[in-house]
Motif scaffolding. Structure first.
Motif, mmCIF file in Angstrom:
data_model
loop_
_atom_site.group_PDB
_atom_site.id
_atom_site.type_symbol
_atom_site.label_atom_id
_atom_site.label_comp_id
_atom_site.label_asym_id
_atom_site.label_seq_id
_atom_site.Cartn_x
_atom_site.Cartn_y
_atom_site.Cartn_z
ATOM 1 N N SER A 60 -0.134 7.585 -0.517
ATOM 2 C CA SER A 60 -0.220 6.838 -1.780
ATOM 3 C C SER A 60 -1.605 6.888 -2.426
ATOM 4 N N GLY A 61 -2.620 7.163 -1.632
ATOM 5 C CA GLY A 61 -3.981 7.122 -2.159
ATOM 6 C C GLY A 61 -4.600 5.742 -2.133
ATOM 7 N N ILE A 62 -3.859 4.744 -1.642
ATOM 8 C CA ILE A 62 -4.362 3.375 -1.524
ATOM 9 C C ILE A 62 -5.164 3.234 -0.231
ATOM 10 N N GLU A 63 -6.317 2.557 -0.313
ATOM 11 C CA GLU A 63 -7.083 2.240 0.892
ATOM 12 C C GLU A 63 -6.480 0.994 1.547
ATOM 13 N N LEU A 64 -6.226 1.083 2.852
ATOM 14 C CA LEU A 64 -5.611 -0.018 3.594
ATOM 15 C C LEU A 64 -6.419 -0.298 4.854
ATOM 16 N N ARG A 65 -6.621 -1.584 5.143
ATOM 17 C CA ARG A 65 -7.221 -2.014 6.410
ATOM 18 C C ARG A 65 -6.446 -3.230 6.903
ATOM 19 N N ILE A 66 -5.925 -3.138 8.126
ATOM 20 C CA ILE A 66 -5.244 -4.293 8.719
ATOM 21 C C ILE A 66 -5.995 -4.694 9.987
ATOM 22 N N ALA A 67 -6.256 -5.995 10.106
ATOM 23 C CA ALA A 67 -7.148 -6.516 11.137
ATOM 24 C C ALA A 67 -6.408 -6.815 12.424
ATOM 25 N N PRO B 167 12.852 1.948 7.887
ATOM 26 C CA PRO B 167 12.296 3.070 7.111
ATOM 27 C C PRO B 167 12.562 2.983 5.618
ATOM 28 N N ALA B 168 13.705 2.435 5.223
ATOM 29 C CA ALA B 168 14.000 2.339 3.788
ATOM 30 C C ALA B 168 13.040 1.382 3.078
ATOM 31 N N THR B 169 12.503 0.405 3.824
ATOM 32 C CA THR B 169 11.601 -0.579 3.228
ATOM 33 C C THR B 169 10.137 -0.249 3.485
ATOM 34 N N PHE B 170 9.847 0.244 4.701
ATOM 35 C CA PHE B 170 8.455 0.555 5.053
ATOM 36 C C PHE B 170 8.385 1.914 5.718
ATOM 37 N N ASP B 171 7.576 2.798 5.140
ATOM 38 C CA ASP B 171 7.408 4.157 5.665
ATOM 39 C C ASP B 171 5.916 4.464 5.742
ATOM 40 N N PRO B 172 5.338 4.566 6.950
ATOM 41 C CA PRO B 172 3.907 4.872 7.076
ATOM 42 C C PRO B 172 3.500 6.146 6.333
ATOM 43 N N ALA B 173 4.408 7.113 6.215
ATOM 44 C CA ALA B 173 4.073 8.342 5.491
ATOM 45 C C ALA B 173 3.813 8.054 4.015
ATOM 46 N N ARG B 174 4.557 7.091 3.451
ATOM 47 C CA ARG B 174 4.322 6.707 2.054
ATOM 48 C C ARG B 174 2.950 6.069 1.896
ATOM 49 N N VAL B 175 2.540 5.279 2.892
ATOM 50 C CA VAL B 175 1.227 4.640 2.837
ATOM 51 C C VAL B 175 0.132 5.704 2.859
ATOM 52 N N ALA B 176 0.254 6.649 3.787
ATOM 53 C CA ALA B 176 -0.774 7.686 3.925
ATOM 54 C C ALA B 176 -0.890 8.547 2.672
ATOM 55 N N ARG C 271 -6.619 1.886 9.623
ATOM 56 C CA ARG C 271 -6.604 2.423 8.272
ATOM 57 C C ARG C 271 -5.227 2.957 7.914
ATOM 58 N N GLN C 272 -5.075 3.351 6.647
ATOM 59 C CA GLN C 272 -3.817 3.904 6.162
ATOM 60 C C GLN C 272 -3.433 5.200 6.869
ATOM 61 N N ASP C 273 -4.417 5.913 7.444
ATOM 62 C CA ASP C 273 -4.130 7.168 8.134
ATOM 63 C C ASP C 273 -3.948 6.996 9.636
ATOM 64 N N GLY C 274 -3.928 5.750 10.121
ATOM 65 C CA GLY C 274 -3.722 5.486 11.547
ATOM 66 C C GLY C 274 -4.978 5.507 12.372
ATOM 67 N N ALA C 275 -6.155 5.704 11.752
ATOM 68 C CA ALA C 275 -7.423 5.640 12.480
ATOM 69 C C ALA C 275 -7.840 4.187 12.671
ATOM 70 N N LEU C 276 -8.619 3.933 13.730
ATOM 71 C CA LEU C 276 -9.175 2.608 13.966
ATOM 72 C C LEU C 276 -10.653 2.604 13.585
ATOM 73 N N VAL C 277 -11.068 1.561 12.881
ATOM 74 C CA VAL C 277 -12.470 1.414 12.488
ATOM 75 C C VAL C 277 -12.969 0.059 12.959
ATOM 76 N N ALA D 193 0.809 -1.221 0.000
ATOM 77 C CA ALA D 193 0.000 0.000 0.000
ATOM 78 C C ALA D 193 0.844 1.273 0.000
ATOM 79 N N GLN D 194 2.149 1.150 0.084
ATOM 80 C CA GLN D 194 3.009 2.334 0.005
ATOM 81 C C GLN D 194 3.020 2.935 -1.398
ATOM 82 N N TYR D 195 2.592 2.151 -2.394
ATOM 83 C CA TYR D 195 2.766 2.568 -3.787
ATOM 84 C C TYR D 195 1.430 2.527 -4.527
ATOM 85 N N ALA D 196 1.165 3.576 -5.286
ATOM 86 C CA ALA D 196 -0.097 3.673 -6.022
ATOM 87 C C ALA D 196 -0.069 2.912 -7.329
ATOM 88 N N ASP D 197 1.112 2.611 -7.832
ATOM 89 C CA ASP D 197 1.221 1.974 -9.139
ATOM 90 C C ASP D 197 1.788 0.566 -9.017
#
Length: 479
Positions: A221-228, A210-219, A241-247, A68-72
């Motif tokens: 990217s425009g990709i919708e993310l949900r982790i359970a 950070p070089a491999t995973f960056d939460p800022a890149r996820v936020a 969610r990708q923005d750090g909110a809980l649903v 989800a870090q990448y839109a393409d």
């Protein structure tokens, strides 16, 4: 709104957005090698695989968050290549499951402790394989008990049989008893402090660098993310969610946060008892698989995906076991958990099929969730690649059977290799291995090449096992 349908799961009134593609990734520990193989095929060969929504649990949350870090597709493919290199580069369980110091001490010292009190295993007893090496199997009862009578008969008070031999043994080891007591106290303190048997191994640390995973890149990217993940306090299934909110499971915000996405990934992977629970906001979380190992409902219904790929590392069905009449409590609990997980997995797979998702799941049980063996990881990766090819190309049933049989035969060959490598003087074993490899050659020749992972067509002409020396001659090929 949603009505209740198949297995009580919802059918949604809302029309999905045809242009939105989702990818749902199950939990499964080290079995994520299957999903990596399947994703590799999809990115290389399926032009419709353009996910804008990722939903994952546990190991699937690692995959989903990284992608989800990448839109393409190019960016997602690049991350998948890095992940594949790290995952298939693991060499032992410690790379993924590193024992806490207190557990490592127990595993190291247990044989000496058992010997000290006269409880060393009989030489004739075969070692019992388990992810918890300390577990010892209770011996089978010599006389069959009536289970009704046993259940209704009060327990006898446990009695210490202090024979003269045991007393002499203890007396001869009085100098070692203080160390035993100190080790046990230290182990108890370590358990209380760590609240888990393992910590995530170095492979997860590398994935979260950070070089491999960056939460800022996820936020961004425009990709919708949900982790359970599952809250221990309420027992409810939540998603980050990708923005750090809980649903909640209906995708309603319950805590706007924002919370650390890295912490969310750890929480989603926190297998109870194995890894430590993770505090997020007002609650404490464990592995999302405790509630939903394959969270397809979120992607298909609440996020409105028009095309959903469900990539699960879970087989339908549990491997049969020999008689468990004499099983200890640990074996019974683990087996019951295995059966419960299989039943919920069947329902989740059935729901995904019933709403038209593209479901890619294994047909061959190559290894379990806590096994880290280079040859098995590679084999399960190739099985994932092959299953994605079979499902998305709509291969003929005969071709699908051949693709499955290639994996089954490779697994058989690997077991024969291991037996021969352990006893190379046994000519019968190498002849049996050679015969199995030639059977594999014939299966590969009949199987369409586009259903096989890269390099799999040559599997018959080499050793699968990582323990085989690189310069070891392959005896079943005529030179």
């Amino acid at each position: 709104m949603a009505g209740r349908g198949w297995f009580g799961l919802p059918f949604f009134d809302r029309e999905p957005e045809a242009a939105t593609t989702a990818c749902v990734l199950s939990g499964g520990g080290s079995r994520a090698s299957f999903q990596i193989g399947a994703l590799t095929y999809l990115y290389e060969h399926d032009q419709d695989f353009t996910p804008k929504v990722f939903v994952g649990t546990s190991a699937g949350a690692i995959l989903a968050s990284g992608l989800a870090q990448y839109a393409d597709a190019d960016g997602q493919r690049g991350f998948l290549n890095r992940l594949s290199e790290l995952w298939l580069g693991m060499r032992s369980p410690e790379d993924m499951f590193t024992p806490r110091p207190w557990l490592a001490r127990i595993l190291t010292e247990a044989p000496a402790w058992l010997e000290l009190v006269g409880q060393s295993a009989k030489p004739s007893e075969p070692p019992q394989r388990s992810w918890l090496s300390l577990r010892r199997r209770r011996p089978e009862p010599e006389v069959e008990e009536d289970p009704v009578e046993e259940a209704l008969t009060p327990d006898e008070e446990p009695r210490a049989d202090l024979s003269l031999g045991l007393m002499a043994q203890l007396a001869g080891n009085l100098g070692r008893l203080p160390k035993l007591g100190g080790d046990l106290v230290a182990a108890r303190a370590g358990l209380e402090q760590s609240r888990s048997m393992y910590r995530p191994g170095p492979v997860l640390g590398k994935l979260l660098e950070p070089a491999t995973f960056d939460p800022a890149r996820v936020a961004a990217s425009g990709i919708e993310l949900r982790i359970a993940m599952v809250a221990l306090e309420t027992g409810r299934l939540h998603f980050m969610r990708q923005d750090g909110a809980l649903v909640d499971r209906a995708d309603r915000v319950i805590d706007a946060g924002p919370h650390s996405l890295t912490r969310g990934v750890l929480a989603s992977c926190a297998l109870p008892g194995v890894f430590r629970p993770v505090p997020v906001g007002a609650e404490t979380y464990v592995d999302g698989g405790a509630r939903e190992n394959l969270p397809a409902e979120m992607a298909i219904g609440h996020l409105g995906a028009g095309r959903t790929y469900v990539v699960s590392s879970q087989n339908d069905g549990v491997p049969p076991r020999s008689s468990m009449a004499g099983a200890d409590i640990f074996q019974v609990v683990m087996r019951a958990t295995e059966i419960l997980m299989d039943e919920s997995g069947r329902d989740e797979h059935a729901y995904a099929h019933s709403v038209g998702a593209i479901v890619i799941a294994p047909e061959v049980n190559v290894h379990d969730a806590m096994t880290v063996d280079p040859a098995l990881l590679r084999l399960f990766h190739d099985h994932g690649y092959s299953r994605a090819a079979v499902v998305t190309s709509e291969a003929a049933p005969r071709e699908a059977v051949l693709a499955r049989r290639v994996i089954e035969q490779r697994l058989r060959c690997l077991r024969l290799e291991e037996a021969w490598l352990a006893e190379r003087d046994d000519r019968r074993r190498i002849l049996e291995l050679g015969s199995a490899k030639l059977e594999l050659r014939d299966l590969i020749a009949r199987c369409p090449k586009d259903l096989l992972a890269p390099g799999a067509a040559e599997a018959w002409s080499r050793f699968e096992s990582a323990d085989a020396a690189v310069d070891l001659e392959v005896p079943w090929i005529e030179r």
